[in-house]
Design a protein around this motif. Structure first.
Motif, PDB file in Angstrom:
ATOM      1  N   TRP A 150       0.602  -0.855   0.355  1.00  0.00           N
ATOM      2  CA  TRP A 150      -0.106   0.011   0.337  1.00  0.00           C
ATOM      3  C   TRP A 150       0.762   1.441  -0.291  1.00  0.00           C
ATOM      4  O   TRP A 150       0.363   2.263  -0.557  1.00  0.00           O
ATOM      5  CB  TRP A 150      -0.768   0.045   1.399  1.00  0.00           C
ATOM      6  N   GLU A 151       1.926   1.270   1.028  1.00  0.00           N
ATOM      7  CA  GLU A 151       2.869   2.358   0.766  1.00  0.00           C
ATOM      8  C   GLU A 151       2.970   2.713  -0.774  1.00  0.00           C
ATOM      9  O   GLU A 151       3.069   4.095  -1.064  1.00  0.00           O
ATOM     10  CB  GLU A 151       4.377   1.659   1.449  1.00  0.00           C
ATOM     11  N   SER A 152       4.105   1.576  -1.538  1.00  0.00           N
ATOM     12  CA  SER A 152       3.802   2.229  -3.294  1.00  0.00           C
ATOM     13  C   SER A 152       2.569   2.304  -3.968  1.00  0.00           C
ATOM     14  O   SER A 152       3.194   2.948  -4.795  1.00  0.00           O
ATOM     15  CB  SER A 152       4.470   0.783  -3.697  1.00  0.00           C
ATOM     16  N   TRP A 153       1.584   1.902  -3.388  1.00  0.00           N
ATOM     17  CA  TRP A 153       0.127   1.819  -4.216  1.00  0.00           C
ATOM     18  C   TRP A 153       0.392   3.500  -3.977  1.00  0.00           C
ATOM     19  O   TRP A 153      -0.286   4.727  -4.683  1.00  0.00           O
ATOM     20  CB  TRP A 153      -0.564   1.185  -3.298  1.00  0.00           C
ATOM     21  N   LEU A 154       0.528   3.908  -2.869  1.00  0.00           N
ATOM     22  CA  LEU A 154      -0.139   5.633  -2.656  1.00  0.00           C
ATOM     23  C   LEU A 154       1.194   6.388  -3.318  1.00  0.00           C
ATOM     24  O   LEU A 154       0.719   7.163  -3.437  1.00  0.00           O
ATOM     25  CB  LEU A 154      -0.187   5.682  -1.388  1.00  0.00           C
ATOM     26  N   ALA A 158      -1.845  10.645  -9.645  1.00  0.00           N
ATOM     27  CA  ALA A 158      -2.963  11.531 -10.458  1.00  0.00           C
ATOM     28  C   ALA A 158      -4.430  11.949 -10.809  1.00  0.00           C
ATOM     29  O   ALA A 158      -5.403  12.316 -10.909  1.00  0.00           O
ATOM     30  CB  ALA A 158      -2.772  10.821 -12.073  1.00  0.00           C
ATOM     31  N   ALA A 159      -5.000  10.243  -9.661  1.00  0.00           N
ATOM     32  CA  ALA A 159      -6.328  10.154  -9.049  1.00  0.00           C
ATOM     33  C   ALA A 159      -6.516  11.519  -7.892  1.00  0.00           C
ATOM     34  O   ALA A 159      -7.667  11.230  -7.244  1.00  0.00           O
ATOM     35  CB  ALA A 159      -6.672   8.895  -9.351  1.00  0.00           C
ATOM     36  N   GLY A 160      -5.536  12.090  -7.092  1.00  0.00           N
ATOM     37  CA  GLY A 160      -5.888  12.595  -5.938  1.00  0.00           C
ATOM     38  C   GLY A 160      -6.225  11.690  -4.656  1.00  0.00           C
ATOM     39  O   GLY A 160      -6.525  12.252  -4.165  1.00  0.00           O
ATOM     40  N   PHE A 161      -5.435  10.622  -5.536  1.00  0.00           N
ATOM     41  CA  PHE A 161      -5.988   9.448  -3.905  1.00  0.00           C
ATOM     42  C   PHE A 161      -4.323   9.355  -2.917  1.00  0.00           C
ATOM     43  O   PHE A 161      -3.305   8.549  -3.710  1.00  0.00           O
ATOM     44  CB  PHE A 161      -5.956   7.761  -4.761  1.00  0.00           C
ATOM     45  N   GLY A 162      -4.349  10.111  -1.900  1.00  0.00           N
ATOM     46  CA  GLY A 162      -3.607   9.698  -0.895  1.00  0.00           C
ATOM     47  C   GLY A 162      -4.005   8.884   0.395  1.00  0.00           C
ATOM     48  O   GLY A 162      -4.935   8.758   0.741  1.00  0.00           O
ATOM     49  N   LEU A 163      -3.221   9.494   1.413  1.00  0.00           N
ATOM     50  CA  LEU A 163      -3.212   8.340   2.461  1.00  0.00           C
ATOM     51  C   LEU A 163      -4.452   8.948   3.323  1.00  0.00           C
ATOM     52  O   LEU A 163      -5.450   7.860   3.579  1.00  0.00           O
ATOM     53  CB  LEU A 163      -2.275   9.076   4.040  1.00  0.00           C
ATOM     54  N   PRO A 164      -4.694  10.168   3.221  1.00  0.00           N
ATOM     55  CA  PRO A 164      -6.565  10.502   3.870  1.00  0.00           C
ATOM     56  C   PRO A 164      -7.987  10.282   3.408  1.00  0.00           C
ATOM     57  O   PRO A 164      -8.540   9.749   3.801  1.00  0.00           O
ATOM     58  CB  PRO A 164      -6.144  12.521   3.638  1.00  0.00           C
ATOM     59  N   ALA A 179      -7.121   9.083  11.351  1.00  0.00           N
ATOM     60  CA  ALA A 179      -8.246   9.625  10.675  1.00  0.00           C
ATOM     61  C   ALA A 179      -7.595  11.104  11.156  1.00  0.00           C
ATOM     62  O   ALA A 179      -7.389  11.824  10.584  1.00  0.00           O
ATOM     63  CB  ALA A 179      -9.502   9.614  10.815  1.00  0.00           C
ATOM     64  N   ARG A 180      -7.398  11.646  12.531  1.00  0.00           N
ATOM     65  CA  ARG A 180      -6.578  12.796  12.694  1.00  0.00           C
ATOM     66  C   ARG A 180      -5.058  13.221  12.707  1.00  0.00           C
ATOM     67  O   ARG A 180      -5.185  14.461  12.412  1.00  0.00           O
ATOM     68  CB  ARG A 180      -6.838  13.203  14.171  1.00  0.00           C
ATOM     69  N   VAL A 181      -4.397  12.665  12.536  1.00  0.00           N
ATOM     70  CA  VAL A 181      -3.643  12.665  11.849  1.00  0.00           C
ATOM     71  C   VAL A 181      -2.538  12.086  10.615  1.00  0.00           C
ATOM     72  O   VAL A 181      -1.537  11.847   9.711  1.00  0.00           O
ATOM     73  CB  VAL A 181      -2.346  11.666  13.039  1.00  0.00           C
ATOM     74  N   ALA A 182      -3.793  11.705   9.732  1.00  0.00           N
ATOM     75  CA  ALA A 182      -3.089  10.834   8.181  1.00  0.00           C
ATOM     76  C   ALA A 182      -2.936  12.447   7.408  1.00  0.00           C
ATOM     77  O   ALA A 182      -2.655  11.592   6.413  1.00  0.00           O
ATOM     78  CB  ALA A 182      -4.622  10.468   7.969  1.00  0.00           C
ATOM     79  N   GLN A 183      -3.224  13.156   7.497  1.00  0.00           N
ATOM     80  CA  GLN A 183      -1.991  14.239   7.199  1.00  0.00           C
ATOM     81  C   GLN A 183      -0.964  14.535   6.667  1.00  0.00           C
ATOM     82  O   GLN A 183      -0.412  14.533   6.395  1.00  0.00           O
ATOM     83  CB  GLN A 183      -3.250  15.882   7.362  1.00  0.00           C
ATOM     84  N   HIS A 184      -0.506  14.453   7.965  1.00  0.00           N
ATOM     85  CA  HIS A 184       0.633  14.167   8.143  1.00  0.00           C
ATOM     86  C   HIS A 184       1.560  13.181   9.415  1.00  0.00           C
ATOM     87  O   HIS A 184       1.990  13.183  10.506  1.00  0.00           O
ATOM     88  CB  HIS A 184       1.232  15.707   9.230  1.00  0.00           C
ATOM     89  N   PRO A 185       1.324  11.869   8.776  1.00  0.00           N
ATOM     90  CA  PRO A 185       2.121  10.907   9.388  1.00  0.00           C
ATOM     91  C   PRO A 185       3.426  11.149   9.899  1.00  0.00           C
ATOM     92  O   PRO A 185       4.367  11.511   8.750  1.00  0.00           O
ATOM     93  CB  PRO A 185       1.627  10.135   8.711  1.00  0.00           C
ATOM     94  N   LEU A 186       4.118  10.395  10.498  1.00  0.00           N
ATOM     95  CA  LEU A 186       5.654  10.665  10.988  1.00  0.00           C
ATOM     96  C   LEU A 186       6.058   9.537   9.708  1.00  0.00           C
ATOM     97  O   LEU A 186       7.592   9.875   9.566  1.00  0.00           O
ATOM     98  CB  LEU A 186       5.896  10.355  12.057  1.00  0.00           C
ATOM     99  N   ASP A 207       0.190  -0.649  11.572  1.00  0.00           N
ATOM    100  CA  ASP A 207      -0.325   0.140  12.574  1.00  0.00           C
ATOM    101  C   ASP A 207      -1.455   0.491  11.898  1.00  0.00           C
ATOM    102  O   ASP A 207      -3.139  -0.785  12.960  1.00  0.00           O
ATOM    103  CB  ASP A 207       0.059   1.872  12.957  1.00  0.00           C
ATOM    104  N   MET A 208      -2.206   0.968  11.187  1.00  0.00           N
ATOM    105  CA  MET A 208      -3.939   0.793  10.453  1.00  0.00           C
ATOM    106  C   MET A 208      -4.246  -0.929  10.504  1.00  0.00           C
ATOM    107  O   MET A 208      -5.154  -1.009  10.925  1.00  0.00           O
ATOM    108  CB  MET A 208      -4.106   1.646   9.722  1.00  0.00           C
TER     109      MET A 208
END
Length: 351
Positions: free
Chosen positions: A250-254, A261-267, A322-329, A337-338
């Motif tokens: 999934w890391e490679s997928w994201l 291009a699809a705007g599909f990110g972690l959030p 979800a609260r930290v999905a914008q900026h995961p360390l 973890d998820m």
């Protein structure tokens, strides 16, 4: 054309006429057309001769300037990372600056300073000027405070339209200076015409987009069907034994160009996970599937293996995630973890 679920709001805005406040804040979930409504309102305010239904005429000098992207009295304030969506196709890598660094996803204070300078001079075409800020929550505290000065002492004839999907992230002082207009998910009656016009692929994505029709259209155009197929396939097969391997995939997928291009990110992925677990919990409690109706068979099989407590706890965990999905360390650790939390929930002992 104004979507039917926004038509009533549009009529109310038009009816205000000269009583329109100097600052409006459109709030609600993404994918409803808040930006479209804001742009349509801006077009009306700048048009020399609006039509009877309130829409801009589309052919006066002001409309021609606006349609060419050169109207001097229309100020669009958006993050640099979103600019290519407005300016047109910039090609691959448009989200990078000339230096190779990612473009900012924030509205920075320099943009507000430039706006202050532009508004300090008389309007070019008419007494009316419009500032459109989207998403307003992209402003940090320094940027917001700079804007606040403009909202407190607005230039004559200037209308500010702020668009936000997360209004709680805005400074209370910003919210208090604006008249808020709230938007919610369209009901079935409002969506009836849209469904008749939308293709099967778009309609199939409506649930995963939380019932937001314009979000479903954008996702379908960006290859959302294949993204959804992979998501469902992977979650149907995940276990505690393969969760770490799937996290790497999934890391490679994201990070793939297709996802970007699809705007599909972690959030977006986390939002899908939340909705997936919500449907699992609903099935375990005897309810109905809301977000993934076409995948009810897969969900039912998974729900039969999980306890009510396990799925409920997983749902609560995902609300925190979800609260930290914008900026995961660390993206890999975040995904591990998820997925481990999810895998443990669906393989737990049934009550």
């Amino acid at each position: 054309m104004m979507p039917p679920w926004l038509q009533h709001t549009w009529v109310r805005l038009v009816d205000l006429g000269e009583r329109l406040p100097h600052a409006l804040l459109f709030v609600g979930p993404p994918g409803l057309g808040k930006r479209l409504l804001a742009e349509t309102l801006a077009a009306r305010l700048l048009c020399d001769s609006p039509a009877a239904d309130g829409q801009s005429c589309g052919h006066c000098e002001a409309c021609r300037w606006r349609l060419s992207g050169n109207h001097p009295d229309l100020h669009l304030v958006i993050p640099a990372a979103d600019a290519e969506d407005v300016e047109g196709a910039e090609g691959e890598g448009a989200r990078e600056s000339p230096s190779g660094k990612p473009k900012s996803s924030q509205i920075v204070i320099d943009q507000i300073r430039e706006l202050q300078s532009a508004l300090s001079v008389t309007g070019h075409h008419s007494a009316r000027r419009v500032v459109l800020i989207d998403p307003a929550e992209a402003m940090n505290v320094f940027t917001a405070n700079a804007l606040l000065k403009l909202l407190e002492e607005p230039p004559a004839g200037c209308v500010f339209v702020l668009v936000s999907s997360e209004p709680r992230r805005l400074l209370p002082t910003i919210r208090s200076r604006c008249q808020q207009w709230a938007f919610s998910r369209p009901d079935d009656a409002a969506l009836a015409h849209w469904r008749s016009q939308a293709g099967k692929e778009v309609s199939a994505l409506l649930g995963v987009c939380g019932g937001m029709p314009l979000a479903a259209e954008r996702l379908a155009a960006a290859g959302g069907a294949s993204l959804l197929a992979r998501f469902v396939r992977d979650l149907g097969q995940v276990s505690t034994a393969n969760a770490l391997r799937l996290a790497a995939q999934w890391e490679s997928w994201l990070k793939a160009k297709e996802s970007a291009a699809a705007g599909f990110g972690l959030p977006q992925l986390v939002a899908w996970m939340q909705r997936w677990v919500s449907d699992l919990a609903a099935l375990r409690l005897g309810g109905r599937v809301r977000f993934f109706p076409a995948q009810e068979g897969v969900l039912s099989a998974l729900a039969s293996r999980a306890s009510v407590a396990a799925v409920s706890n997983c749902y609560n965990d995902f609300a925190q995630i979800a609260r930290v999905a914008q900026h995961p360390l660390n993206l890999r650790l975040f995904l591990e973890d998820m997925l481990l939390r999810y895998a443990r929930a669906i393989t737990g002992a049934r009550e």
